[in-house]
Enzyme design. Structure first.
Site, mmCIF file in Angstrom:
data_model
loop_
_atom_site.group_PDB
_atom_site.id
_atom_site.type_symbol
_atom_site.label_atom_id
_atom_site.label_comp_id
_atom_site.label_asym_id
_atom_site.label_seq_id
_atom_site.Cartn_x
_atom_site.Cartn_y
_atom_site.Cartn_z
ATOM 1 N N ASP A 179 -14.759 -6.422 16.579
ATOM 2 C CA ASP A 179 -13.802 -6.460 17.748
ATOM 3 C C ASP A 179 -13.124 -8.175 17.080
ATOM 4 O O ASP A 179 -14.188 -8.526 16.160
ATOM 5 C CB ASP A 179 -14.401 -7.127 19.113
ATOM 6 C CG ASP A 179 -13.322 -7.543 19.813
ATOM 7 O OD1 ASP A 179 -12.681 -6.936 19.682
ATOM 8 O OD2 ASP A 179 -14.321 -8.400 20.893
ATOM 9 N N GLU A 202 -8.626 -9.002 14.148
ATOM 10 C CA GLU A 202 -7.618 -8.934 13.402
ATOM 11 C C GLU A 202 -7.579 -10.086 11.596
ATOM 12 O O GLU A 202 -6.005 -9.902 11.558
ATOM 13 C CB GLU A 202 -6.160 -9.534 14.362
ATOM 14 C CG GLU A 202 -6.170 -8.381 15.629
ATOM 15 C CD GLU A 202 -7.593 -8.640 16.156
ATOM 16 O OE1 GLU A 202 -8.421 -9.048 16.466
ATOM 17 O OE2 GLU A 202 -7.982 -7.617 16.718
ATOM 18 N N ASP A 219 -7.285 -4.451 24.088
ATOM 19 C CA ASP A 219 -7.418 -5.040 25.797
ATOM 20 C C ASP A 219 -6.343 -4.359 26.787
ATOM 21 O O ASP A 219 -5.251 -5.733 27.320
ATOM 22 C CB ASP A 219 -7.456 -6.423 26.121
ATOM 23 C CG ASP A 219 -8.553 -7.366 25.184
ATOM 24 O OD1 ASP A 219 -9.801 -6.727 25.014
ATOM 25 O OD2 ASP A 219 -8.834 -8.490 24.683
HETATM 26 C C1 GLC Z 1 -12.006 -8.841 23.305
HETATM 27 C C2 GLC Z 1 -12.227 -7.726 23.536
HETATM 28 C C3 GLC Z 1 -13.181 -7.292 24.761
HETATM 29 C C4 GLC Z 1 -14.418 -7.708 24.703
HETATM 30 C C5 GLC Z 1 -14.371 -8.799 24.667
HETATM 31 C C6 GLC Z 1 -15.194 -9.892 24.589
HETATM 32 O O1 GLC Z 1 -11.531 -9.203 24.596
HETATM 33 O O2 GLC Z 1 -11.475 -6.642 23.766
HETATM 34 O O3 GLC Z 1 -13.573 -5.845 24.340
HETATM 35 O O4 GLC Z 1 -15.088 -7.166 25.956
HETATM 36 O O5 GLC Z 1 -13.829 -9.514 23.245
HETATM 37 O O6 GLC Z 1 -16.586 -9.770 23.348
#
Ligand code: GLC
Length: 787
Positions: free
Chosen positions: A404, A407, A478
């Site tokens: 995650d 980017e 998200d």
């Molecule tokens: C980001 C991710 C989400 C995750 C969060 C905490 O917002 O996109 O899926 O739960 O981070 O790690």
């Protein structure tokens, strides 16, 4: 900018052209794939998307015509003019793609309130800038555009403009967002039933305008990098995707369990909460294969550590989960906490593994752990190091890694464009690496898992570039618990699939905001058909598991999660076929019916493979909808009613019904009820048959290893034919995997059979309304269904 053509030379598959003020190469990769290249920055491609640049030997001629160079392959004619204008024709001489000869003429933005609007916080489109590289193509009329990765908005991108710059924007995703998490600079142009694709292999920020600023042309461009694009001819729509993925790679066959239902939340912590979720899944009879740990499982968000207060004995816990069929997936973000004494930080620092500022000082920005450093994934040493850290998690029994924030996201403003990366010996900066940062992190993770487990790796990533499908599945980031986001997810999946990513999914129920009971029911009906089927929600939202609402929601969620488990062998077949064809699991109708104009703009229906059409309900309170059925005969999955296609029908769909149609002639393999994949060894394969003419290949293997690459698999071919009687021919095409089915249970729908013969011998069968069923040994044979 190139001036007149001076001379050219054909050498093997390349035509080298010298212009007055530059040079270019037209390279023929195959009769249908042409690379258009000018070394404006680097002498070569240095592609991050294409790993094996294979050249298909073919006949090429290059001749000098009065004002242009003419290159011919068996399929295409390419004409190159002064100023490096390039036009493409099919072999009949029809123009396919023509460079626009005029300058861009953006529409005028009247009004001078730009600053005032910005002051109030409005997002205002910037003025249309000129870019260093701009390839402007003439709009020839009737074009439709598809692809471009995860862009919001409708399926057909004509009239829209986008940017490729991986972006973590926590505001609710809207049609007006120019960029989200993924940068896939590839689009398909469909016109008059003839399709081609353009892949602009440039990792800097790129721009795509598909007739937004002027309907006379469309363009793509960038402010840096090489002029380097691939013209990928069809003319068949699906061939464009196959050829694009021949270049950038196919989505590999995953482990079968990854196709099951996944339950996630930020965060299931501590251990007893995770165990409670596992118990609830089983006690509520919700099949599930994967549970997730979000960032709180770590020690203060330090990657590759465990919070031992919350999870004192991870290895033991994971083993206990495994006993009940659950696989554990853990999140790993790129940011490494700046923290003296923390081994990952110290090791990275000692070995110069982090991206630096211009002066070589490791660059710091804040993410979840606070001040953090960013591993330089453009360096193979760093990727190996990361892969070894991943191994430590796999050694604990973790089954997959969720990447995650890659980017990369950062909380103290974006990473400056001059942050430095080693780039495997060709040092560069963030402006070039940004769009491939997540891609390279996924590659490091994939290799790390593969080296340590020897099984097919399971990786999920948020950020992608072209070709990420080779290493990872992708989720759409998200989203929120909004009907609009459920609706928007469908064209998003379809365009992602056409951009090479066959294995995708969205947070089912929505990540941000609070889901409603009805929304979760409808979302599970879509999730049932998305390759990655994961319910996930944010830390502050209401509980969103199937049992968190009421009995009706639980029952409807269970119905569709069970349907998913039933369809696992069909979905697995699609993944296996996709590894060869590059075709996605979820397909827009236009992919299989490109000559039917009614399919061009369908945003709210999709095909699941080519046999199943899904037309979900995407609006609150809605209990019916119009469904477009393309050519052929279609059978309602629940009522078994038959419909002739090429028309709209109205379908009633109370909350527990998702409209699903099966193409006549389909053989859909099914598994019996299971709590998780692999709970029972499947000795009897169920074949759900819809009379008509068709052919179906079914694939069987061990579901996890790479042995299939050495031929250890079974392949069955079912051919259905509806003439004097309905017949099914069963043929084993390959039989190298030993733990194979012993019997087939056929269910023949919508039939009025009176007797059945297997190889000319009558056999017994059961009748249930218009449905009959019978079991036979899993052998070659000819079935005749007589009525
Ligand atoms: C980001 C991710 C989400 C995750 C969060 C905490 O917002 O996109 O899926 O739960 O981070 O790690």
């Amino acid at each position: 900018m190139f001036g007149h053509i001076l001379n050219f030379k054909l050498k093997e598959n390349k035509v080298f052209i010298n212009f007055e003020t530059g040079n270019a190469i037209i390279e023929v990769l195959s009769p249908s794939i042409i690379n258009v290249f000018s070394p404006l920055k680097y002498d070569d491609h240095y592609s991050k998307a294409i790993e094996n640049r294979t050249i298909e030997k073919c006949d090429i001629t290059a001749t000098n015509s009065d004002n242009h160079i003419e290159i011919k392959t068996e399929k295409l004619t390419v004409k190159i003019f002064d100023d490096f204008k390039v036009d493409f024709y099919d072999k009949m001489g029809n123009i396919l793609c023509e460079d626009y000869r005029e300058n861009r003429e953006p529409f005028e933005r009247r009004g001078n309130g730009y600053e005032l609007l910005e002051k109030e916080g409005h997002k205002v489109d910037s003025q249309n800038g000129n870019h260093k590289i701009e390839i402007i193509k003439k709009m020839l009329g009737e074009e439709k555009f598809y692809g471009l990765g995860d862009k919001t908005g409708p399926l057909n991108k004509k009239g829209y403009g986008y940017e490729m710059w991986n972006t973590d924007d926590p505001s609710a995703h809207l049609e007006s967002h120019k960029a989200l998490y993924k940068s896939i600079p590839f689009f398909i142009n469909l016109r008059k039933n003839s399709a081609f694709g353009i892949f602009y292999d440039n990792t800097f920020k790129t721009y795509f305008d598909l007739g937004k600023e002027n309907s006379n042309y469309y363009y793509f461009g960038s402010d840096d990098g090489n002029l380097d694009y691939y013209f990928i001819f069809g003319p068949e729509f699906d061939k464009v995707i196959t050829r694009y993925t021949n270049l950038t790679g196919k989505t590999p066959l995953p482990q079968m369990w990854t196709l099951g239902y996944h339950q996630c939340r930020w965060s299931y912590s501590p251990e007893n909460r995770l165990m409670e979720i596992a118990e609830n899944l089983r006690s509520n009879d919700i099949p599930c294969d994967a549970l997730y740990l979000d960032i709180d499982y770590m020690d203060d968000y330090r990657v590759f550590t465990w919070n031992r207060n919350a999870f004192p004995k991870p290895q033991e816990m994971i083993q206990n989960l495994k006993k009940d069929g659950f696989k554990l997936v853990t999140i790993i973000d790129p940011g490494v906490k700046k923290d003296k004494g923390y081994s990952v930080y110290e090791e990275g620092l000692k070995n110069n593994y982090f991206a630096t500022d211009k002066d070589g000082i490791p660059y710091v920005n804040a993410v979840w752990p606070g001040d953090s450093l960013f591993p330089d994934f453009s360096d193979s040493k760093v990727r190996n190091w990361w892969g070894n850290n991943v191994k430590s998690l796999m050694d604990n029994g973790v089954s997959g890694i969720w990447n995650d924030m890659n980017e990369p996201a950062s909380f103290n403003g974006p990473l400056p464009l001059d942050v430095q990366f080693k780039n495997d010996g060709n040092p560069t900066d963030h402006s070039e690496i940004h769009n491939v940062y997540g891609h390279l992190m996924a590659k490091a993770t994939y290799d790390g898992i593969k080296n340590s487990t020897k099984k097919r790796p399971f990786v999920i990533t948020r950020a992608c570039y072209a070709g990420t499908q080779k290493y990872s599945t992708g989720w759409t980031g998200d989203n929120q618990s909004l009907w609009e986001h459920l609706r928007m997810s469908i064209p998003m999946f379809l365009n992602l699939g056409m951009s090479g990513l066959a294995f995708t999914g969205a947070d089912v129920g929505g990540f941000g905001y609070d889901c409603t009971a009805e929304l979760l029911c409808r979302w599970n009906q879509v999730g049932c058909f998305t390759p990655l089927f994961r319910n996930h929600s944010t830390a502050q939202s209401r509980d969103q598991e199937p049992w968190a609402f009421d009995d009706e929601t639980l029952n409807i969620s269970r119905k569709y999660i069970k349907l998913r488990y039933k369809l696992i062998p069909y979905l697995y077949d699609l993944m296996w076929k996709g590894e060869q064809s590059g075709l996605p699991v979820m397909r827009p109708l236009v992919l299989h019916y490109p000559s039917d104009e009614n399919t061009y703009e369908i945003n709210d229906e999709f095909l699941f493979g080519s046999n199943i059409l899904v037309a979900p309900i995407l609006e609150q309170g809605k209990k019916f909808r119009a469904v477009y059925l393309p050519k052929g005969e279609w059978i309602d999955y629940f009522t078994k009613e038959k419909f002739e296609g090429e028309r709209f029908i109205v379908k009633e769909a109370p909350l527990d019904i998702c409209p699903i149609y099966i193409k006549a002639g389909s053989v859909i393999p099914n598994y019996p009820d299971q709590s998780y994949i692999g709970e029972n060894k499947i000795d009897e394969l169920i074949l759900d048959v819809y009379p008509g003419n068709g052919e179906y290949l079914h694939y069987e293997d061990d579901g996890e290893s790479f042995n299939y690459k050495n031929g250890e698999y079974n392949l069955y071919k079912f051919t259905t034919e509806n003439s004097n009687c309905f017949s099914i021919n069963i043929e084993s095409l390959k039989s190298n995997y030993s733990a194979k089915y012993t019997s087939f249970k056929f269910i023949i729908n919508a039939t009025n059979a009176t007797s059945i013969k297997l190889n000319d011998e009558f056999i017994n069968f059961n009748t249930d309304g218009s449905k009959i069923s019978f079991s036979i040994p899993a052998k070659n044979g000819e079935l005749k269904i007589l009525s």
